[in-house]
Design a protein around this motif. Structure first.
Motif, PDB file in Angstrom:
ATOM      1  N   GLU A  28      17.710   0.130  11.402  1.00 12.52           N
ATOM      2  CA  GLU A  28      18.148  -1.221  11.781  1.00 12.52           C
ATOM      3  C   GLU A  28      17.474  -2.285  10.934  1.00 12.52           C
ATOM      4  OE1 GLU A  28      19.404   1.598  14.423  1.00 12.52           O
ATOM      5  OE2 GLU A  28      17.267   1.187  14.014  1.00 12.52           O
ATOM      6  N   GLY A  29      16.355  -1.931  10.318  1.00 11.17           N
ATOM      7  CA  GLY A  29      15.665  -2.864   9.432  1.00 11.17           C
ATOM      8  C   GLY A  29      15.974  -2.622   7.969  1.00 11.17           C
ATOM      9  N   GLY A  30      17.057  -1.900   7.678  1.00 12.27           N
ATOM     10  CA  GLY A  30      17.452  -1.677   6.278  1.00 12.27           C
ATOM     11  C   GLY A  30      16.636  -0.574   5.647  1.00 12.27           C
ATOM     12  N   GLY A  31      16.010  -0.882   4.509  1.00 17.68           N
ATOM     13  CA  GLY A  31      15.236   0.124   3.786  1.00 17.68           C
ATOM     14  C   GLY A  31      16.126   1.100   3.039  1.00 17.68           C
ATOM     15  N   TRP A  32      15.773   2.367   3.070  1.00 12.01           N
ATOM     16  CA  TRP A  32      16.417   3.402   2.270  1.00 12.01           C
ATOM     17  C   TRP A  32      17.934   3.382   2.463  1.00 12.01           C
ATOM     18  CZ3 TRP A  32      16.018   5.579  -1.951  1.00 12.01           C
ATOM     19  CH2 TRP A  32      16.392   6.891  -2.252  1.00 12.01           C
ATOM     20  N   GLY A  33      18.643   3.085   1.372  1.00 11.23           N
ATOM     21  CA  GLY A  33      20.100   2.975   1.437  1.00 11.23           C
ATOM     22  C   GLY A  33      20.574   1.824   2.299  1.00 11.23           C
ATOM     23  N   ASN A  34      19.717   0.809   2.482  1.00  7.47           N
ATOM     24  CA  ASN A  34      20.014  -0.323   3.375  1.00  7.47           C
ATOM     25  C   ASN A  34      20.374   0.171   4.777  1.00  7.47           C
ATOM     26  OD1 ASN A  34      20.080  -3.062   3.910  1.00  7.47           O
ATOM     27  ND2 ASN A  34      22.214  -3.315   3.294  1.00  7.47           N
ATOM     28  N   GLY A  35      19.649   1.208   5.204  1.00  5.67           N
ATOM     29  CA  GLY A  35      19.844   1.780   6.525  1.00  5.67           C
ATOM     30  C   GLY A  35      20.624   3.071   6.518  1.00  5.67           C
ATOM     31  N   ARG A  36      21.476   3.273   5.507  1.00  7.97           N
ATOM     32  CA  ARG A  36      22.292   4.487   5.459  1.00  7.97           C
ATOM     33  C   ARG A  36      21.460   5.740   5.196  1.00  7.97           C
ATOM     34  NH1 ARG A  36      26.375   3.292   0.951  1.00  7.97           N
ATOM     35  NH2 ARG A  36      24.739   1.833   0.306  1.00  7.97           N
ATOM     36  N   TYR A  88      16.931  12.965   7.053  1.00  6.02           N
ATOM     37  CA  TYR A  88      18.019  13.663   6.381  1.00  6.02           C
ATOM     38  C   TYR A  88      18.969  12.585   5.855  1.00  6.02           C
ATOM     39  CZ  TYR A  88      16.970  18.488   7.860  1.00  6.02           C
ATOM     40  OH  TYR A  88      16.412  19.732   8.015  1.00  6.02           O
ATOM     41  N   SER A  89      18.685  12.107   4.650  1.00  4.03           N
ATOM     42  CA  SER A  89      19.414  10.940   4.150  1.00  4.03           C
ATOM     43  C   SER A  89      20.795  11.297   3.597  1.00  4.03           C
ATOM     44  CB  SER A  89      18.602  10.241   3.064  1.00  4.03           C
ATOM     45  OG  SER A  89      18.512  11.041   1.907  1.00  4.03           O
ATOM     46  N   PHE A 126       0.801  -1.224   0.000  1.00  7.65           N
ATOM     47  CA  PHE A 126       0.000   0.000   0.000  1.00  7.65           C
ATOM     48  C   PHE A 126       0.834   1.275   0.000  1.00  7.65           C
ATOM     49  CE2 PHE A 126      -3.430  -2.710   0.195  1.00  7.65           C
ATOM     50  CZ  PHE A 126      -4.644  -2.084   0.431  1.00  7.65           C
ATOM     51  N   ALA A 127       2.147   1.161  -0.095  1.00 10.04           N
ATOM     52  CA  ALA A 127       2.997   2.351  -0.165  1.00 10.04           C
ATOM     53  C   ALA A 127       4.254   1.984  -0.938  1.00 10.04           C
ATOM     54  CB  ALA A 127       3.355   2.847   1.231  1.00 10.04           C
ATOM     55  N   ASN A 128       4.622   2.828  -1.892  1.00  9.44           N
ATOM     56  CA  ASN A 128       5.787   2.530  -2.722  1.00  9.44           C
ATOM     57  C   ASN A 128       6.511   3.802  -3.149  1.00  9.44           C
ATOM     58  OD1 ASN A 128       4.074  -0.101  -3.277  1.00  9.44           O
ATOM     59  ND2 ASN A 128       6.143  -0.520  -3.989  1.00  9.44           N
ATOM     60  N   MET A 129       7.818   3.664  -3.374  1.00  7.81           N
ATOM     61  CA  MET A 129       8.589   4.715  -4.032  1.00  7.81           C
ATOM     62  C   MET A 129       8.658   4.349  -5.514  1.00  7.81           C
ATOM     63  SD  MET A 129      11.697   5.086  -1.266  1.00  7.81           S
ATOM     64  CE  MET A 129      12.364   6.647  -1.857  1.00  7.81           C
ATOM     65  N   SER A 130       8.686   5.351  -6.355  1.00 11.45           N
ATOM     66  CA  SER A 130       8.711   5.090  -7.791  1.00 11.45           C
ATOM     67  C   SER A 130       9.867   5.831  -8.435  1.00 11.45           C
ATOM     68  CB  SER A 130       7.397   5.534  -8.437  1.00 11.45           C
ATOM     69  OG  SER A 130       7.397   5.267  -9.826  1.00 11.45           O
ATOM     70  N   GLY A 131      10.687   5.087  -9.189  1.00  9.22           N
ATOM     71  CA  GLY A 131      11.705   5.722 -10.013  1.00  9.22           C
ATOM     72  C   GLY A 131      13.018   6.025  -9.336  1.00  9.22           C
ATOM     73  N   VAL A 132      13.308   5.390  -8.203  1.00  9.23           N
ATOM     74  CA  VAL A 132      14.561   5.674  -7.497  1.00  9.23           C
ATOM     75  C   VAL A 132      15.384   4.397  -7.353  1.00  9.23           C
ATOM     76  CG1 VAL A 132      13.482   7.544  -6.216  1.00  9.23           C
ATOM     77  CG2 VAL A 132      13.589   5.280  -5.180  1.00  9.23           C
ATOM     78  N   GLY A 133      16.617   4.567  -6.924  1.00  7.61           N
ATOM     79  CA  GLY A 133      17.502   3.441  -6.655  1.00  7.61           C
ATOM     80  C   GLY A 133      17.774   3.313  -5.170  1.00  7.61           C
ATOM     81  N   TRP A 134      19.009   2.959  -4.808  1.00  2.00           N
ATOM     82  CA  TRP A 134      19.491   2.926  -3.424  1.00  2.00           C
ATOM     83  C   TRP A 134      18.617   2.039  -2.534  1.00  2.00           C
ATOM     84  CZ3 TRP A 134      20.372   7.048   0.835  1.00  2.00           C
ATOM     85  CH2 TRP A 134      21.642   6.896   1.379  1.00  2.00           C
ATOM     86  N   ARG A 173       8.824  -4.906   3.976  1.00  2.00           N
ATOM     87  CA  ARG A 173       9.435  -3.603   3.697  1.00  2.00           C
ATOM     88  C   ARG A 173      10.446  -3.793   2.584  1.00  2.00           C
ATOM     89  NH1 ARG A 173      13.429  -0.319   7.865  1.00  2.00           N
ATOM     90  NH2 ARG A 173      13.387   1.738   6.833  1.00  2.00           N
ATOM     91  N   ILE A 174      10.378  -2.977   1.563  1.00  2.00           N
ATOM     92  CA  ILE A 174      11.329  -3.079   0.468  1.00  2.00           C
ATOM     93  C   ILE A 174      12.716  -2.706   0.983  1.00  2.00           C
ATOM     94  CG2 ILE A 174      12.041  -2.031  -1.722  1.00  2.00           C
ATOM     95  CD1 ILE A 174       9.058  -1.867  -2.425  1.00  2.00           C
ATOM     96  N   GLY A 175      13.680  -3.550   0.679  1.00  2.00           N
ATOM     97  CA  GLY A 175      15.049  -3.296   1.112  1.00  2.00           C
ATOM     98  C   GLY A 175      15.337  -3.704   2.531  1.00  2.00           C
ATOM     99  N   GLY A 176      14.433  -4.456   3.154  1.00  2.32           N
ATOM    100  CA  GLY A 176      14.673  -4.877   4.530  1.00  2.32           C
ATOM    101  C   GLY A 176      13.406  -5.394   5.174  1.00  2.32           C
ATOM    102  N   THR A 177      13.130  -4.937   6.394  1.00  4.89           N
ATOM    103  CA  THR A 177      11.943  -5.375   7.125  1.00  4.89           C
ATOM    104  C   THR A 177      11.532  -4.301   8.122  1.00  4.89           C
ATOM    105  OG1 THR A 177      11.034  -7.109   8.567  1.00  4.89           O
ATOM    106  CG2 THR A 177      13.338  -6.536   8.900  1.00  4.89           C
ATOM    107  N   SER A 178      10.250  -4.258   8.444  1.00  6.71           N
ATOM    108  CA  SER A 178       9.855  -3.441   9.590  1.00  6.71           C
ATOM    109  C   SER A 178      10.329  -4.185  10.841  1.00  6.71           C
ATOM    110  CB  SER A 178       8.341  -3.225   9.630  1.00  6.71           C
ATOM    111  OG  SER A 178       7.635  -4.448   9.748  1.00  6.71           O
ATOM    112  N   VAL A 179      10.722  -3.458  11.864  1.00  3.28           N
ATOM    113  CA  VAL A 179      11.364  -4.102  13.009  1.00  3.28           C
ATOM    114  C   VAL A 179      10.376  -4.497  14.101  1.00  3.28           C
ATOM    115  CG1 VAL A 179      13.587  -3.012  12.581  1.00  3.28           C
ATOM    116  CG2 VAL A 179      11.915  -1.851  14.048  1.00  3.28           C
TER     117      VAL A 179
END
Length: 788
Positions: A233-241, A466-467, A111-119, A206-212
């Protein structure tokens, strides 16, 4: 009977684009849109040209090819909506949208997605999947589809249009359909006859990881509510970075009563790393496969939860799920659902989504061009209308950077600001068609700086994070551009102070350059940003800062090496980095996602100074033409004009500044033809939150800026014979601005003469004020350039 629903919306498949006659409601009146003319042609609305499959690949699973895919999502959403109900085929890696067209199995619908990005991406939360037969507690990896509930599907069954997605899940013989409202999603599943049909909801997804952590509670015999907490800690955006840290709340209802239901919970030991690599490991997968199923349990909190409801179905029985989503609270999710979806009429919700899209897409009307070109145009415009999306509830509440609940006053709180990308074309486009959105974005960045106590403006903001992704201070050109155009509904003094703080915290400083890594890119981007700050200082009558930052805007000269005749990176001690064998074609040599040849043209604030360094006008024109002439025909990632990435997006329009506008007309028209197509690989690079598509919308219209912060738009050769922009009466004096290209064809790409509002016009540019005053720009097209 609702006559509108008698005529299905036009749907796109990649193999077959079908048009239909349909009716729609506008202002409560039934209006016939499709009408058969003598030649049986069918008129279409802008929404009918949207093909959400354009760019919808991450290339994962394909042979290595010189492609840089769009990474868009084909799911159902609304303009700038919080919710995107999207098919998920893969998790993690460089697969941010969670979907890639070449995959042939689906894990569920999030029910929620990012579109057109990487990382790595993020979101992908609240994953819903219809299943039958044996129950499993794992979706399953794409390369191990039989280990979970993942289902294969036929590409011929997959359909998508603006606000709608559907597919047949072959494993279960279930047809899945999705639609959305701004804060809610709705799924309609058509089941076969089966005693063990069910709906499963993966709350850990969660894309790129998991909700904790997750929480779920059964509210009544149709309703559940809960939340999913996502941290670095659950990854996601930038695998946590990327520091993604948010809690998503839901209030969901299922049309069939909850009689045989339960919760599954995987025992995740304390101390386990739970980022992307780990959650797809065999050890982790085995733990989830062996999750405990608690039948009849009504409430639970845990590290890896899911909820299911099982029921018997008759052949072709429809079972629906609807859910409000909130980033504020469970109460907010309920209020969102109560406000936007009050019954189980899926077709009505779908039609409302279409109407929302048609209203936004109709802000630009076009005529001329081929059907494919119209599809590319309106799909591009559609992609520019996805982000930055609203993150507030229907009551205006949002979660701030201090993790407290705030009420947005006088603006809509928005998120997902890919600044390094979108300042170039996306925001200049929005200043024309959605100026209020630009105000919203600036207010959102300023309030975030306030709430976090950071007191500077983030360059790549994601749900308050602030990524620090990419470089530069891209909020400054957005603000300078908005202010120069009279878009000023924000705290100007505070905004200015945060702009100063940004440049002092991140910039070339007193040293006058940025050392490695990315010395060339950083120095040049910061120099431009400080020119923007100089302009803002002038607007704020701060003459001292105006002069200070104008001087700093020439720092680009400090990475020019006359010995090699090009820009060159400096080390920490000021020495030059060794010159590579490939010279200025060396990728990542002092640059980010580019090479010095590409990045070196980024001096929009001082083109005369750049030309002087490079040896004069004639030499620069020859070098620019060489850049384009050596570019591959398909314009995929390359060492020359690399439209796949954003540092070059202004280059075709530099010829106008060099008094050779025929080359701008030639090359911008070729980019429109060679880099944009009505196919899955119809984008030659990441969509990047609207930037790739905004470039096309503007260029195909015949205008594009070189230097946001300056109100000048360069005039170029339009793809279409007529383009009409509907202007916002709250910001513009005029009602519409039209561009007419007479005798415009694929061969007639050169402009011989122009008129503005009926009077001869001798310039190759137009000011924003002339656009918003309304009127008509007439261009006479020819196969011969004026230079010839």
């Amino acid at each position: 009977m609702n006559i509108i629903n008698k005529y299905p919306a036009k749907l796109f498949t990649i193999r077959n684009i079908r048009s239909t006659l349909y009716l729609t409601r506008v202002c409560g009146l039934a209006v016939l849109i499709g009408c058969t003319l003598a030649n049986k042609a069918i008129a279409q609305s802008p929404v009918d040209y949207v093909n959400p499959f354009i760019g919808a690949s991450t290339q994962d699973g394909m042979e290595e090819k010189p492609l840089f895919p769009g990474k868009t999502s084909p799911g159902a959403t609304t303009p700038y909506g919080l919710v995107q109900v999207s098919p998920n085929t893969i998790d993690g890696g460089d697969n941010a949208p969670g979907y890639s067209y070449q995959h042939t199995s689906i894990e569920g619908f999030s029910f929620a997605n990012m579109s057109g990005v990487g990382w790595y991406g993020d979101l992908g939360n609240f994953l819903v999947m219809p299943t039958t037969g044996i129950m499993r507690t794992l979706g399953g990896r794409i390369d191990h589809p039989d280990e979970g509930w993942r289902s294969s599907y036929s590409k011929t069954s997959e359909q998508a249009s603006a606000g709608y997605y559907s597919v047949m899940l072959d494993k279960y013989h279930v047809k899945a359909e999705a639609t959305a409202t701004p804060h809610c999603g709705m799924l309609r599943f058509t089941f076969p006859a089966n005693d063990s049909s069910r709906i499963q909801i993966d709350l850990a997804r969660r894309i790129g990881g998991t909700s904790v952590m997750q929480y779920v509670k059964v509210v009544d015999d149709h309703t559940i509510e809960g939340w999913m907490k996502c941290t670095p800690e659950g990854g996601g955006w930038g695998n946590g970075r990327g520091k993604g840290n948010y809690t998503m709340y839901f209030y969901a209802q299922i049309s069939k009563p909850l009689k045989n239901f339960g919760i599954w919970s995987a025992d995740i030991p304390d101390g386990w790393t739970r980022k992307w690599d780990e959650v797809i490991s065999d050890l982790y997968i085995e733990q989830v496969k062996n999750a405990t199923i608690y039948k009849g349990l009504k409430e639970k909190e845990g590290k890896h939860l899911g909820f299911y409801s099982e029921f018997a179905t008759k052949a072709s029985e429809r079972v629906l799920l609807r859910s409000g989503i909130s980033l504020v609270s469970m109460h907010g999710a309920k209020e969102n659902l109560d406000a936007e979806i009050r019954d189980w009429d899926f077709d009505k919700v779908h039609q409302q989504a279409r109407n929302l899209w048609n209203r936004q897409l109709s802000k630009i009307e076009i005529s001329g061009g081929t059907k494919d070109e119209k599809t590319v145009f309106y799909t591009a415009l559609y992609h520019t209308l996805l982000d930055p999306h609203s993150v507030e509830d229907v009551d205006g509440n949002y979660t701030g950077g201090d993790n407290q609940i705030h009420l947005a006053k006088g603006f809509t709180k928005r998120s997902i600001f890919s600044g390094w990308d979108v300042f170039r074309s996306q925001m200049p486009l929005q200043t024309i068609i959605n100026p209020a959105l630009v105000n919203d974005l600036i207010n959102s960045l300023v309030t975030l700086a306030d709430e976090t106590g950071n007191d500077y403006l983030e360059r790549w903001e994601f749900l308050n994070a602030y990524s620090s992704c990419m470089l530069g201070n891209p909020a400054l050109p957005v603000i300078a551009d908005a202010y120069a155009k009279g878009i000023r509904s924000y705290d100007i003094n505070k905004t200015y102070q945060y702009a100063v703080n940004s440049c002092e915290k991140f910039g070339n400083g007193e040293r006058g350059y940025s050392p490695e890594p990315h010395s060339i890119s950083a120095t040049m981007e910061y120099a431009y940003d400080e020119w923007c700050l100089s302009k803002l200082s002038g607007y704020n009558c701060n003459k001292e800062n105006e002069a200070k930052y104008l001087a700093r805007s020439e720092d680009y000269k400090n990475v020019w090496d006359p010995c090699v005749g090009w820009f060159r990176p400096r080390m920490q001690d000021g020495s030059w980095a060794p010159w590579p064998t490939a010279g200025r074609l060396q990728m990542e040599y002092g640059t980010i996602e580019s090479n010095p040849y590409q990045q070196g043209w980024f001096v929009p604030q001082d083109i005369p100074g750049m030309v002087k360094l490079m040896g004069g006008r004639a030499k620069v024109i020859a070098d620019l033409n060489d850049l384009f002439e050596k570019t591959p025909d398909n314009m995929v990632w390359n060492n020359y004009y690399n439209h796949s990435n954003k540092p070059v997006h202004h280059i075709a329009f530099l010829f106008n500044r060099l008094s050779a506008p025929w080359f701008t007309q030639k090359w911008s028209r070729q980019i429109c033809t060679r880099a944009y197509h009505n196919t899955v690989f119809g984008l030659v690079g990441n969509e990047d939150v609207g930037q790739m598509s905004a470039w096309y919308v503007l260029a195909a219209s015949g205008i594009h800026p070189v230097c946001p912060g300056d109100t000048r738009y360069e005039i170029t050769s339009p793809v279409f014979s007529m383009i009409s922009y509907r202007l916002d009466p709250d910001y513009a004096k005029g009602k519409t601005f039209r561009i007419i290209a007479r005798n415009n064809t694929d061969q007639n790409v050169y402009i011989q003469s122009a008129k503005l509002n009926g009077k001869p016009y001798a310039h190759c540019y137009i000011d924003y004020k002339d656009i918003t005053n309304g009127g008509t720009l007439e261009l006479a097209a020819s196969p011969m350039s004026s230079g010839e």
